[in-house]
Scaffold this motif. Sequence first.
Motif, PDB file in Angstrom:
ATOM      1  N   PHE A  38     -45.746 -29.005 -48.010  1.00 48.63           N
ATOM      2  CA  PHE A  38     -44.754 -28.613 -47.008  1.00 48.63           C
ATOM      3  C   PHE A  38     -45.518 -28.121 -45.802  1.00 48.63           C
ATOM      4  O   PHE A  38     -46.278 -27.160 -45.889  1.00 48.63           O
ATOM      5  CB  PHE A  38     -43.832 -27.514 -47.544  1.00 48.63           C
ATOM      6  N   SER A  39     -45.356 -28.800 -44.683  1.00 49.39           N
ATOM      7  CA  SER A  39     -46.195 -28.499 -43.522  1.00 49.39           C
ATOM      8  C   SER A  39     -45.821 -27.192 -42.833  1.00 49.39           C
ATOM      9  O   SER A  39     -46.652 -26.534 -42.212  1.00 49.39           O
ATOM     10  CB  SER A  39     -46.110 -29.640 -42.505  1.00 49.39           C
ATOM     11  N   GLY A  40     -44.555 -26.784 -42.945  1.00 48.25           N
ATOM     12  CA  GLY A  40     -44.120 -25.584 -42.245  1.00 48.25           C
ATOM     13  C   GLY A  40     -43.899 -25.795 -40.762  1.00 48.25           C
ATOM     14  O   GLY A  40     -43.572 -24.877 -40.031  1.00 48.25           O
ATOM     15  N   LEU A  41     -44.090 -27.041 -40.314  1.00 42.14           N
ATOM     16  CA  LEU A  41     -43.932 -27.380 -38.901  1.00 42.14           C
ATOM     17  C   LEU A  41     -42.865 -28.451 -38.752  1.00 42.14           C
ATOM     18  O   LEU A  41     -42.619 -29.235 -39.664  1.00 42.14           O
ATOM     19  CB  LEU A  41     -45.250 -27.899 -38.325  1.00 42.14           C
ATOM     20  N   GLY A  42     -42.263 -28.486 -37.599  1.00 38.98           N
ATOM     21  CA  GLY A  42     -41.256 -29.508 -37.360  1.00 38.98           C
ATOM     22  C   GLY A  42     -41.020 -29.728 -35.887  1.00 38.98           C
ATOM     23  O   GLY A  42     -41.287 -28.846 -35.065  1.00 38.98           O
ATOM     24  N   LEU A  43     -40.539 -30.897 -35.555  1.00 39.08           N
ATOM     25  CA  LEU A  43     -40.155 -31.229 -34.187  1.00 39.08           C
ATOM     26  C   LEU A  43     -38.691 -31.624 -34.220  1.00 39.08           C
ATOM     27  O   LEU A  43     -38.307 -32.585 -34.895  1.00 39.08           O
ATOM     28  CB  LEU A  43     -41.009 -32.368 -33.640  1.00 39.08           C
ATOM     29  N   SER A  44     -37.858 -30.849 -33.532  1.00 40.59           N
ATOM     30  CA  SER A  44     -36.422 -31.121 -33.559  1.00 40.59           C
ATOM     31  C   SER A  44     -36.107 -32.387 -32.779  1.00 40.59           C
ATOM     32  O   SER A  44     -36.927 -32.891 -31.996  1.00 40.59           O
ATOM     33  CB  SER A  44     -35.656 -29.940 -32.954  1.00 40.59           C
ATOM     34  N   LYS A  45     -34.911 -32.898 -32.975  1.00 38.30           N
ATOM     35  CA  LYS A  45     -34.498 -34.116 -32.273  1.00 38.30           C
ATOM     36  C   LYS A  45     -34.373 -33.878 -30.775  1.00 38.30           C
ATOM     37  O   LYS A  45     -34.399 -34.816 -29.989  1.00 38.30           O
ATOM     38  CB  LYS A  45     -33.184 -34.615 -32.863  1.00 38.30           C
ATOM     39  N   GLY A  46     -34.265 -32.613 -30.392  1.00 38.55           N
ATOM     40  CA  GLY A  46     -34.230 -32.286 -28.975  1.00 38.55           C
ATOM     41  C   GLY A  46     -35.609 -32.067 -28.380  1.00 38.55           C
ATOM     42  O   GLY A  46     -35.727 -31.707 -27.214  1.00 38.55           O
ATOM     43  N   GLY A  47     -36.660 -32.272 -29.205  1.00 45.97           N
ATOM     44  CA  GLY A  47     -38.023 -32.151 -28.705  1.00 45.97           C
ATOM     45  C   GLY A  47     -38.612 -30.753 -28.787  1.00 45.97           C
ATOM     46  O   GLY A  47     -39.688 -30.504 -28.241  1.00 45.97           O
ATOM     47  N   GLN A  48     -37.936 -29.819 -29.499  1.00 48.64           N
ATOM     48  CA  GLN A  48     -38.434 -28.461 -29.615  1.00 48.64           C
ATOM     49  C   GLN A  48     -39.375 -28.338 -30.809  1.00 48.64           C
ATOM     50  O   GLN A  48     -39.043 -28.720 -31.922  1.00 48.64           O
ATOM     51  CB  GLN A  48     -37.288 -27.460 -29.763  1.00 48.64           C
ATOM     52  N   TYR A  49     -40.549 -27.757 -30.575  1.00 52.46           N
ATOM     53  CA  TYR A  49     -41.515 -27.520 -31.638  1.00 52.46           C
ATOM     54  C   TYR A  49     -41.091 -26.274 -32.416  1.00 52.46           C
ATOM     55  O   TYR A  49     -40.801 -25.235 -31.825  1.00 52.46           O
ATOM     56  CB  TYR A  49     -42.900 -27.313 -31.024  1.00 52.46           C
ATOM     57  N   VAL A  50     -41.053 -26.374 -33.750  1.00 48.32           N
ATOM     58  CA  VAL A  50     -40.598 -25.277 -34.602  1.00 48.32           C
ATOM     59  C   VAL A  50     -41.683 -24.952 -35.624  1.00 48.32           C
ATOM     60  O   VAL A  50     -42.084 -25.814 -36.410  1.00 48.32           O
ATOM     61  CB  VAL A  50     -39.287 -25.629 -35.339  1.00 48.32           C
ATOM     62  N   ASP A  51     -42.166 -23.713 -35.592  1.00 45.19           N
ATOM     63  CA  ASP A  51     -43.095 -23.226 -36.610  1.00 45.19           C
ATOM     64  C   ASP A  51     -42.292 -22.335 -37.547  1.00 45.19           C
ATOM     65  O   ASP A  51     -41.855 -21.255 -37.164  1.00 45.19           O
ATOM     66  CB  ASP A  51     -44.236 -22.450 -35.960  1.00 45.19           C
ATOM     67  N   MET A  52     -42.089 -22.777 -38.786  1.00 45.27           N
ATOM     68  CA  MET A  52     -41.167 -22.098 -39.694  1.00 45.27           C
ATOM     69  C   MET A  52     -41.781 -20.924 -40.446  1.00 45.27           C
ATOM     70  O   MET A  52     -41.066 -20.145 -41.061  1.00 45.27           O
ATOM     71  CB  MET A  52     -40.613 -23.106 -40.705  1.00 45.27           C
ATOM     72  N   GLU A  53     -43.111 -20.790 -40.439  1.00 45.03           N
ATOM     73  CA  GLU A  53     -43.759 -19.746 -41.229  1.00 45.03           C
ATOM     74  C   GLU A  53     -44.122 -18.539 -40.373  1.00 45.03           C
ATOM     75  O   GLU A  53     -44.531 -18.677 -39.217  1.00 45.03           O
ATOM     76  CB  GLU A  53     -45.039 -20.283 -41.871  1.00 45.03           C
ATOM     77  N   SER A  54     -44.007 -17.356 -40.971  1.00 41.28           N
ATOM     78  CA  SER A  54     -44.416 -16.132 -40.282  1.00 41.28           C
ATOM     79  C   SER A  54     -45.917 -16.149 -40.026  1.00 41.28           C
ATOM     80  O   SER A  54     -46.711 -16.331 -40.951  1.00 41.28           O
ATOM     81  CB  SER A  54     -44.063 -14.902 -41.133  1.00 41.28           C
ATOM     82  N   ASN A  55     -46.289 -15.967 -38.783  1.00 41.37           N
ATOM     83  CA  ASN A  55     -47.698 -15.965 -38.389  1.00 41.37           C
ATOM     84  C   ASN A  55     -48.173 -14.521 -38.339  1.00 41.37           C
ATOM     85  O   ASN A  55     -48.400 -13.954 -37.270  1.00 41.37           O
ATOM     86  CB  ASN A  55     -47.848 -16.655 -37.033  1.00 41.37           C
TER      87      ASN A  55
END
Length: 530
Positions: free
Chosen positions: A40-57
């Motif tokens: 599970f990468s914990g990263l994602g790119l929404s369909k609207g082009g927004q970068y999402v980092d799902m894990e607490s840094n």
Amino acid sequence: MKLNDYYDWIVLGDHPGALLTASLSAKLGHSVLILPFIPFSGLGLSKGGQYVDMESNFLTGFSRSDRLNCILRDSFKKLGALNAEISQFIYDSAVSQVVTPSHRFTLTSDDEELALELMREFGSDFSKRVDLVGTLKHAEQELIGFWSHLPSRLTINPDKSKKEQGPSEIRKVAKKLVKGLKSGSYRKSWLTSNESIISLGKKLEMPSFSEALIGTLCLGTGGHPTAETSMSELFQSLVMARTAFGVKGGMKAYREFLLRLAERAGAHVAQKGTCKRIFVERGKFVGVQIASRGNMVIGRAGVFGCSLNQAKEFVFMSGGSWFGKLKESPQPIGWKFTIALTVQKEAIPPGMHFRTVWKEEGAPALEIEIADPVDFNLREPDRKFIFARTLLPFSSEGIGVEFQRVIASRMLKQLKEIMPFLEYHIVRVYPTLREHESAVRLSTHENESSDNAILADELSDLYGFASPEVIPECLRVFAGAGVGSRSGIEGLFVATGESYPKLGPLGPVRAAFESVAWLAHKSGLAGPLN
């Protein structure tokens, strides 16, 4: 590199705690295999082009201050990490802020600065009476020393015929700490009482102080503690929060750093093939089966870097069920849900730090991380990322799209309270919420239905979990004692958030050293750092 038929140590999963064991084991001369497992990468790119980092840094155990001799800083150096290399991915200043409806202060590692912060927010008389800074200085000597000496306590003393006892329980340190606080200049009745944090605030005639303390607990534990937290846990959290660090590029970059350390020490990172089965015979780990490979890879020992319950379906046991069996995962108290924004730099108020915790009475904390797009290898000059995370129920309700939509709207509203005029600087947002676009707000029922359908599709794209059981371990939040470092099967360990939840990000580090110490002693070596 071709896979071998045998390895001393097999890492199953990519939790940072488990990856740390790879370089520790390889540095001792053991053959090590790091195997993809429930990725599970914990990263994602929404369909609207927004970068999402799902894990607490947010990690603890590393400080640039020479005063704080922290366990991770020392370990990285002994594992061969260069100062320049560390500087490339660790934020120079990862001090955190706590914000409540009544107060805002920075939990800096500098004692004088922290004293000024507290006096400004709570008044000179109250700050002197409470003496939180003086108490922290006293607690710091015990707790930082306790954790920085963990590897040595797990090391065999050559002057004795048998190895020393493992690390003393933290509660013993807490008792010693409380005893010390009852005497001399640190005699503070509020610190040594058994009252809850809420009743403590009433006793001190400053109820808002309690909410601020709960916010600082969120910093130190990485979770969401309650008002019933004990004083010893408060000390632990406050001290470790001052050793916190963030990673440029988030947990993905941190994993890549740990993999580089492991490969440099001689570990084999499997680029192809995933784990299909984990073989256990008479309660003892014996090896794994890898996709596209016919023969079993024999393993002397290994560690889980994923949820135990998720790993259970891969475990194949033979030789009788009365021997050791895999422990059950602790029940999560919730899971981290993230909304993400790209904003113009002007949206960030002056003095706002890399990490902020917003805490309102009776509500889960809102964790706010501010990052540069360049840290994620994205070229967006004059813009910033904002990742806001909160706790959702670990239930079917918590993974429901409509529930997530409501929570996301509330989170955006909270962000606006902390960052005035935020809505005028938003470039992109995930999930797409029309509330911030006052100029183009949709009013017709038809358009609202269409907008909700887009929103549901966007939420499902990144958070479309079929059931709570498949929520990745890195998004789960635990409380309580946890399962420790042993999985229940001889030779198999666990170094994740399930190990020691009360220690927050430090829990997997403790589990990593304990598990490698077991292998070292079995091999006739002194300890995890030899």
